[in-house]
Design an enzyme around this catalytic site. Structure first.
Site, PDB file in Angstrom:
ATOM      1  N   TYR A 140       0.839  -1.201   0.000  1.00  0.00           N
ATOM      2  CA  TYR A 140       0.000   0.000   0.000  1.00  0.00           C
ATOM      3  C   TYR A 140       0.880   1.260   0.000  1.00  0.00           C
ATOM      4  CZ  TYR A 140      -2.915   3.703   1.863  1.00  0.00           C
ATOM      5  OH  TYR A 140      -3.540   4.904   2.059  1.00  0.00           O
ATOM      6  N   ILE A 206      -6.396  -7.401  19.233  1.00  0.00           N
ATOM      7  CA  ILE A 206      -5.239  -6.491  19.289  1.00  0.00           C
ATOM      8  C   ILE A 206      -4.132  -7.191  18.510  1.00  0.00           C
ATOM      9  CG2 ILE A 206      -3.504  -5.443  20.796  1.00  0.00           C
ATOM     10  CD1 ILE A 206      -5.622  -5.318  22.989  1.00  0.00           C
ATOM     11  N   PHE A 207      -3.719  -6.561  17.413  1.00  0.00           N
ATOM     12  CA  PHE A 207      -2.713  -7.208  16.562  1.00  0.00           C
ATOM     13  C   PHE A 207      -1.308  -6.896  17.072  1.00  0.00           C
ATOM     14  CE2 PHE A 207      -6.307  -6.586  13.473  1.00  0.00           C
ATOM     15  CZ  PHE A 207      -6.721  -7.911  13.530  1.00  0.00           C
TER      16      PHE A 207
HETATM   17  N1  UFG Z   1      -5.591  -2.797  15.011  1.00  0.00           N
HETATM   18  C1  UFG Z   1      -5.896  -3.714  15.997  1.00  0.00           C
HETATM   19  N2  UFG Z   1      -7.119  -4.297  15.957  1.00  0.00           N
HETATM   20  C2  UFG Z   1      -8.046  -4.015  15.007  1.00  0.00           C
HETATM   21  C3  UFG Z   1      -7.719  -3.084  14.007  1.00  0.00           C
HETATM   22  C4  UFG Z   1      -6.480  -2.489  14.039  1.00  0.00           C
HETATM   23  O1  UFG Z   1      -5.078  -4.016  16.871  1.00  0.00           O
HETATM   24  O2  UFG Z   1      -9.152  -4.586  15.040  1.00  0.00           O
HETATM   25  C5  UFG Z   1      -4.286  -2.118  15.064  1.00  0.00           C
HETATM   26  C6  UFG Z   1      -3.467  -2.265  13.801  1.00  0.00           C
HETATM   27  O3  UFG Z   1      -2.678  -3.430  13.852  1.00  0.00           O
HETATM   28  C7  UFG Z   1      -2.658  -0.971  13.826  1.00  0.00           C
HETATM   29  C8  UFG Z   1      -3.589   0.041  14.488  1.00  0.00           C
HETATM   30  O4  UFG Z   1      -4.554  -0.737  15.197  1.00  0.00           O
HETATM   31  O5  UFG Z   1      -1.549  -1.121  14.632  1.00  0.00           O
HETATM   32  C9  UFG Z   1      -4.317   0.918  13.497  1.00  0.00           C
HETATM   33  O6  UFG Z   1      -4.863   0.056  12.501  1.00  0.00           O
HETATM   34  P1  UFG Z   1      -5.910   0.543  11.415  1.00  0.00           P
HETATM   35  O7  UFG Z   1      -6.291  -0.669  10.623  1.00  0.00           O
HETATM   36  O8  UFG Z   1      -6.999   1.324  12.055  1.00  0.00           O
HETATM   37  O9  UFG Z   1      -5.071   1.571  10.552  1.00  0.00           O
HETATM   38  P2  UFG Z   1      -3.664   1.372   9.817  1.00  0.00           P
HETATM   39  O10 UFG Z   1      -2.655   2.138  10.639  1.00  0.00           O
HETATM   40  O11 UFG Z   1      -3.362  -0.027   9.495  1.00  0.00           O
HETATM   41  O12 UFG Z   1      -3.933   2.063   8.432  1.00  0.00           O
HETATM   42  C10 UFG Z   1      -4.648   3.281   8.324  1.00  0.00           C
HETATM   43  C11 UFG Z   1      -5.227   3.390   6.927  1.00  0.00           C
HETATM   44  C12 UFG Z   1      -4.117   3.518   5.907  1.00  0.00           C
HETATM   45  C13 UFG Z   1      -3.152   4.604   6.321  1.00  0.00           C
HETATM   46  C14 UFG Z   1      -2.647   4.336   7.719  1.00  0.00           C
HETATM   47  C15 UFG Z   1      -1.690   5.345   8.223  1.00  0.00           C
HETATM   48  O13 UFG Z   1      -6.025   2.253   6.624  1.00  0.00           O
HETATM   49  O14 UFG Z   1      -4.711   3.843   4.671  1.00  0.00           O
HETATM   50  O15 UFG Z   1      -3.762   4.311   8.589  1.00  0.00           O
HETATM   51  O16 UFG Z   1      -1.150   4.846   9.452  1.00  0.00           O
HETATM   52  F1  UFG Z   1      -2.099   4.622   5.503  1.00  0.00           F
END
Ligand code: UFG
Length: 328
Positions: A140, A206-207
């Site tokens: 991405y 929680i990942f």
């Molecule tokens: N997470 C959990 N449990 C969940 C969902 C997420 O622990 O049910 C964690 C993820 O592992 C990550 C954090 O929470 O560490 C945030 O995750 P999100 O999926 O909410 O967001 P991301 O950081 O993966 O990605 C989002 C957008 C991207 C953007 C990014 C910038 O989807 O498009 O933020 O950090 F690039």
């Protein structure tokens, strides 16, 4: 008139609405693959279709007096991009090239591009500035960086003027609670926690619990979708007023919250208790992403107005008013 690609999506629909309130004329182009027609403000012209459809783009640019393009439509899930990179290279790179090519063929030279902090990769310090190295660790982030590279080249040779906005973690909903986040499946942390607190899921995953962060969970910088929208309009005004600029800005709140912080804040705001389960790390997740937004504050005068509590409260209002999201 401003063309908004992906204007039926979460972020695009908020920006469309704000632009219309400010008096801009807006045409939305969306294939509704993840967006919702009900999210599109009725005052906008809606065009159903794909940004990769060159015949359609030709018609759109011939028919409407487009002055600038805000390009939101893209695939944007880090985890999915690791499992299915080609989707990201096709949707985010190949189709964006077609869009820009058609824009330039019609002498449309102003573009606001939705980029991401995922272009940075693993930060070397605690706060990311725009001049930090770009070493994305997931497809991405790489797909967005490829377009940023192309934009820079085109700005030097083809008269393109662009603002690339590197979003941190966007959340929250419009204060009216009429539009908000509705993804299927939902993968983002805040809506996942809130939907769990509504009783829709058994637990919150929680990942990863052993990152090198204060509590072992990932730290992110959450920004309200309406603050993000304000920045787009400032960026548009910047592009329209000056014929010569191109620039890149971070968009975050400059504060990091861990996954556990978010869960605790959601519990406090909703007065409900979450059940959590620690799962293995998600591939492609950097441990910590926190913005410096000094540049956009100084250059565009952007002032974010929402803190984490307001982000969660507006998201909760949206979920409470629309437990099933937009009508399907
Ligand atoms: N997470 C959990 N449990 C969940 C969902 C997420 O622990 O049910 C964690 C993820 O592992 C990550 C954090 O929470 O560490 C945030 O995750 P999100 O999926 O909410 O967001 P991301 O950081 O993966 O990605 C989002 C957008 C991207 C953007 C990014 C910038 O989807 O498009 O933020 O950090 F690039």
């Amino acid at each position: 008139m401003i063309l908004v690609t992906g204007g039926a999506g979460y972020i695009g629909s908020h920006v469309t609405r704000d632009m219309l309130v400010k008096g801009y004329k807006v045409a939305v182009l969306d294939n509704l693959s993840t967006g919702h027609l009900e999210a599109v403000d009725k005052r906008a012209i809606f065009i159903f279709g794909d940004i990769g459809d060159e015949r359609l783009l030709e018609q759109v640019f011939k028919r409407f007096p487009i002055r600038a393009v805000m390009h939101f439509s893209s695939s944007c899930l880090v985890g999915e991009s690791v499992r299915n990179p080609m989707k990201y290279y096709q949707n985010n790179v190949e189709k964006t090239i077609r869009l820009i090519n058609k824009m330039l063929a019609h002498q449309i030279t102003r573009l606001i591009f939705s980029s991401t902090c995922a272009t940075y990769g693993i930060p070397t310090g605690t706060v990311l500035t725009e001049d930090h190295g770009l070493h994305p660790i997931n497809p991405y982030g790489r797909s967005k960086l490829m377009i940023e590279t192309i934009l820079k080249d085109l700005s030097e040779s083809n008269g393109l003027h662009y603002v690339s906005l590197r979003y941190f973690n966007v959340a929250g909903a419009h204060p009216s609670a009429e539009i908000g986040e509705d993804h299927f499946p939902e993968t983002h942390l805040i809506p996942n926690v809130l939907q769990h607190l509504q009783g829709k899921t058994k637990e919150v995953s929680i990942f990863g619990g052993d990152y090198h962060t204060p509590d072992g969970t990932c730290v992110r910088d959450y920004i309200h979708v309406c603050d993000l929208s304000d920045a787009h309009i400032l960026a548009l005004e910047y592009l329209v007023q000056s014929n010569l600029v191109s620039d890149i800005f971070n968009l975050g709140n400059e504060r990091g919250y861990s996954v556990l912080d978010i869960i605790k804040s959601c519990e406090a705001i909703t007065n409900r208790q979450a059940r959590v389960k620690v799962l293995p790390k998600r591939f492609g997740d950097p441990p910590l992403l926190v913005a410096s937004s000094e540049k956009i504050r100084n250059v565009l005068g952007w002032i974010p107005k929402h803190n984490l509590e307001q982000i969660i409260r507006t998201a909760w209002n949206w979920h409470e008013k629309h437990p099933e999201g937009f009508p399907k």
